[in-house]
Design a protein around this motif. Structure first.
Motif, mmCIF file in Angstrom:
data_model
loop_
_atom_site.group_PDB
_atom_site.id
_atom_site.type_symbol
_atom_site.label_atom_id
_atom_site.label_comp_id
_atom_site.label_asym_id
_atom_site.label_seq_id
_atom_site.Cartn_x
_atom_site.Cartn_y
_atom_site.Cartn_z
ATOM 1 N N GLY A 22 -12.033 -4.882 3.311
ATOM 2 C CA GLY A 22 -12.705 -4.328 2.138
ATOM 3 C C GLY A 22 -12.929 -2.834 2.186
ATOM 4 O O GLY A 22 -13.727 -2.294 1.417
ATOM 5 N N ASP A 82 -10.245 -0.457 2.063
ATOM 6 C CA ASP A 82 -9.156 0.304 1.439
ATOM 7 C C ASP A 82 -8.421 -0.600 0.464
ATOM 8 O O ASP A 82 -7.837 -1.612 0.863
ATOM 9 C CB ASP A 82 -8.203 0.824 2.530
ATOM 10 C CG ASP A 82 -7.231 1.861 2.006
ATOM 11 O OD1 ASP A 82 -7.342 2.263 0.833
ATOM 12 O OD2 ASP A 82 -6.346 2.266 2.784
ATOM 13 N N LYS A 83 -8.440 -0.263 -0.801
ATOM 14 C CA LYS A 83 -7.863 -1.120 -1.846
ATOM 15 C C LYS A 83 -6.340 -1.096 -1.795
ATOM 16 O O LYS A 83 -5.724 -0.036 -1.665
ATOM 17 C CB LYS A 83 -8.346 -0.649 -3.223
ATOM 18 C CG LYS A 83 -7.940 -1.569 -4.366
ATOM 19 C CD LYS A 83 -8.556 -1.080 -5.667
ATOM 20 C CE LYS A 83 -8.207 -2.030 -6.815
ATOM 21 N NZ LYS A 83 -8.798 -1.570 -8.097
ATOM 22 N N LYS A 132 0.854 -1.186 0.000
ATOM 23 C CA LYS A 132 0.000 0.000 0.000
ATOM 24 C C LYS A 132 0.884 1.228 0.000
ATOM 25 O O LYS A 132 1.738 1.413 0.880
ATOM 26 C CB LYS A 132 -0.918 0.021 1.234
ATOM 27 C CG LYS A 132 -1.877 1.207 1.243
ATOM 28 C CD LYS A 132 -2.855 1.176 0.071
ATOM 29 C CE LYS A 132 -3.790 2.368 0.081
ATOM 30 N NZ LYS A 132 -4.758 2.329 -1.043
ATOM 31 N N GLN A 136 -3.313 -9.124 -3.251
ATOM 32 C CA GLN A 136 -4.685 -9.622 -3.150
ATOM 33 C C GLN A 136 -5.105 -9.745 -1.685
ATOM 34 O O GLN A 136 -4.330 -10.169 -0.840
ATOM 35 C CB GLN A 136 -4.801 -10.999 -3.807
ATOM 36 C CG GLN A 136 -4.547 -10.999 -5.306
ATOM 37 C CD GLN A 136 -4.512 -12.408 -5.861
ATOM 38 O OE1 GLN A 136 -3.579 -13.162 -5.569
ATOM 39 N NE2 GLN A 136 -5.519 -12.779 -6.633
ATOM 40 N N ARG A 148 -18.955 -5.955 -2.968
ATOM 41 C CA ARG A 148 -18.013 -5.863 -1.852
ATOM 42 C C ARG A 148 -18.695 -5.251 -0.623
ATOM 43 O O ARG A 148 -18.467 -5.685 0.511
ATOM 44 C CB ARG A 148 -16.782 -5.045 -2.237
ATOM 45 C CG ARG A 148 -15.683 -5.083 -1.179
ATOM 46 C CD ARG A 148 -14.344 -4.612 -1.718
ATOM 47 N NE ARG A 148 -14.383 -3.265 -2.226
ATOM 48 C CZ ARG A 148 -14.332 -2.948 -3.509
ATOM 49 N NH1 ARG A 148 -14.227 -3.893 -4.427
ATOM 50 N NH2 ARG A 148 -14.382 -1.691 -3.900
ATOM 51 N N ASP A 187 -10.956 -13.012 -3.975
ATOM 52 C CA ASP A 187 -10.292 -11.707 -3.999
ATOM 53 C C ASP A 187 -11.368 -10.624 -3.949
ATOM 54 O O ASP A 187 -12.078 -10.386 -4.926
ATOM 55 C CB ASP A 187 -9.442 -11.578 -5.261
ATOM 56 C CG ASP A 187 -8.619 -10.292 -5.289
ATOM 57 O OD1 ASP A 187 -8.866 -9.407 -4.448
ATOM 58 O OD2 ASP A 187 -7.742 -10.172 -6.164
ATOM 59 N N ILE A 208 -7.663 -3.046 4.635
ATOM 60 C CA ILE A 208 -7.580 -3.725 3.338
ATOM 61 C C ILE A 208 -8.251 -5.086 3.409
ATOM 62 O O ILE A 208 -9.056 -5.455 2.537
ATOM 63 C CB ILE A 208 -6.113 -3.847 2.888
ATOM 64 C CG1 ILE A 208 -5.579 -2.468 2.468
ATOM 65 C CG2 ILE A 208 -5.976 -4.843 1.733
ATOM 66 C CD1 ILE A 208 -4.094 -2.443 2.141
ATOM 67 N N ASP A 259 -18.172 -2.716 -6.467
ATOM 68 C CA ASP A 259 -18.341 -1.979 -5.214
ATOM 69 C C ASP A 259 -19.580 -2.461 -4.469
ATOM 70 O O ASP A 259 -19.570 -2.596 -3.236
ATOM 71 C CB ASP A 259 -18.453 -0.478 -5.483
ATOM 72 C CG ASP A 259 -17.130 0.126 -5.956
ATOM 73 O OD1 ASP A 259 -16.084 -0.551 -5.807
ATOM 74 O OD2 ASP A 259 -17.137 1.261 -6.452
ATOM 75 N N TYR A 319 -11.299 -7.474 -3.953
ATOM 76 C CA TYR A 319 -11.170 -6.276 -4.787
ATOM 77 C C TYR A 319 -11.380 -6.569 -6.267
ATOM 78 O O TYR A 319 -11.240 -5.674 -7.098
ATOM 79 C CB TYR A 319 -9.831 -5.581 -4.510
ATOM 80 C CG TYR A 319 -9.820 -4.986 -3.118
ATOM 81 C CD1 TYR A 319 -10.513 -3.813 -2.843
ATOM 82 C CD2 TYR A 319 -9.198 -5.643 -2.066
ATOM 83 C CE1 TYR A 319 -10.554 -3.291 -1.559
ATOM 84 C CE2 TYR A 319 -9.233 -5.129 -0.780
ATOM 85 C CZ TYR A 319 -9.918 -3.950 -0.539
ATOM 86 O OH TYR A 319 -9.971 -3.431 0.737
ATOM 87 N N ARG A 320 -11.734 -7.802 -6.586
ATOM 88 C CA ARG A 320 -12.213 -8.115 -7.931
ATOM 89 C C ARG A 320 -13.744 -8.040 -8.004
ATOM 90 O O ARG A 320 -14.327 -8.168 -9.076
ATOM 91 C CB ARG A 320 -11.744 -9.512 -8.376
ATOM 92 C CG ARG A 320 -10.257 -9.576 -8.693
ATOM 93 C CD ARG A 320 -9.864 -10.927 -9.242
ATOM 94 N NE ARG A 320 -8.474 -10.975 -9.635
ATOM 95 C CZ ARG A 320 -8.016 -10.617 -10.834
ATOM 96 N NH1 ARG A 320 -8.872 -10.188 -11.754
ATOM 97 N NH2 ARG A 320 -6.733 -10.693 -11.112
#
Length: 229
Positions: free
Chosen positions: A53, A55-56, A9, A61, A77, A68, A50, A74, A70-71
């Motif tokens: 879910g 903060d990307k 990050k 991964q 998630r 995952d 992170i 929004d 972040y795949r």
């Protein structure tokens, strides 16, 4: 249950870069009670956000049950956070205009907001009963009608934990949950989290800089300068 794979990050401010996490690899098994220990600024909270879910990552991964997150879109998630993950922060984030009971009910009402009006009315009654039961389980059965400013710091944090539990999450992520409390209240909160882990089977991850708190958990992960030790 939770896994970080090569997570980096980097925050950018103008032309400067701040590297907060530097290639974190971590697995947390289902039902574990894990503390993440390290000094202020080590990257503990960033890692928690992170994995939850919020903060990307810049790279890598964040996996929840092998997925995952972040795949996901929004919307998906957000649904995963609401249904599977409970958050407890150092700042309680209670809504001052709502009662203790209403604060606890709120995540469940958000989850059910897409249902029809008649069904929603019935479910609201169910949610109210469930919230009252959870408040009793954290020792606040007699404080349901009080506003946050009428509660002690320990009572506000227990309210925040009750709110995190209303949707029966499988994962409970706690960011310095005793940071604003005196030692006696802090000990009560850690004992409550331990009880939830053992009796409900929740996977609990606690970020802290307090070694006494870390000593209560099953596993301690040390992080310093954005890397695991």
């Amino acid at each position: 249950m939770l896994e970080a794979i090569g997570i980096h990050k980097v925050y950018k401010n103008g032309g400067k870069e701040l590297r907060v996490l530097k290639g974190i690899d971590l697995k947390i098994e289902k039902g574990a009670f894990v503390s993440v220990l390290g000094p202020s600024g080590a990257g503990k909270s960033t890692l928690l956000h992170i994995l939850g879910g919020l903060d990307k990552p810049t790279q890598g991964q964040a996996m929840v049950e092998g997925q995952d997150i972040y795949r996901l879109s929004d919307r998906k998630r957000a649904h995963l956070r609401n249904s599977k993950i409970g958050f407890v922060f150092q700042a309680y984030h209670l809504l001052p205009e709502f009662s203790t009971l209403e604060n606890v009910m709120l995540p469940a009402l958000i989850k059910k907001q897409t249902q029809g009006q008649c069904e929603a009315s019935r479910r609201d009654k169910d949610t109210r009963a469930q919230a009252k039961e959870i408040l009793r389980s954290v020792g606040l059965g007699n404080r349901a009608g009080h506003r946050p400013n009428e509660l002690s710091g320990g009572e506000q944090q227990r309210t925040a934990i009750a709110r995190a539990l209303i949707n029966e999450p499988e994962i409970l992520l706690c960011d310095e949950p005793t940071g604003n409390l005196d030692s006696a209240s802090g000990k009560e909160i850690i004992e409550l989290l331990y009880k939830l882990n053992k009796e409900k089977g929740a996977t609990v991850m606690v970020v802290t800089h307090d070694e006494q708190i870390a000593g209560k958990t099953d596993r301690v992960v040390h992080i310093r300068d954005g890397a695991l030790q």
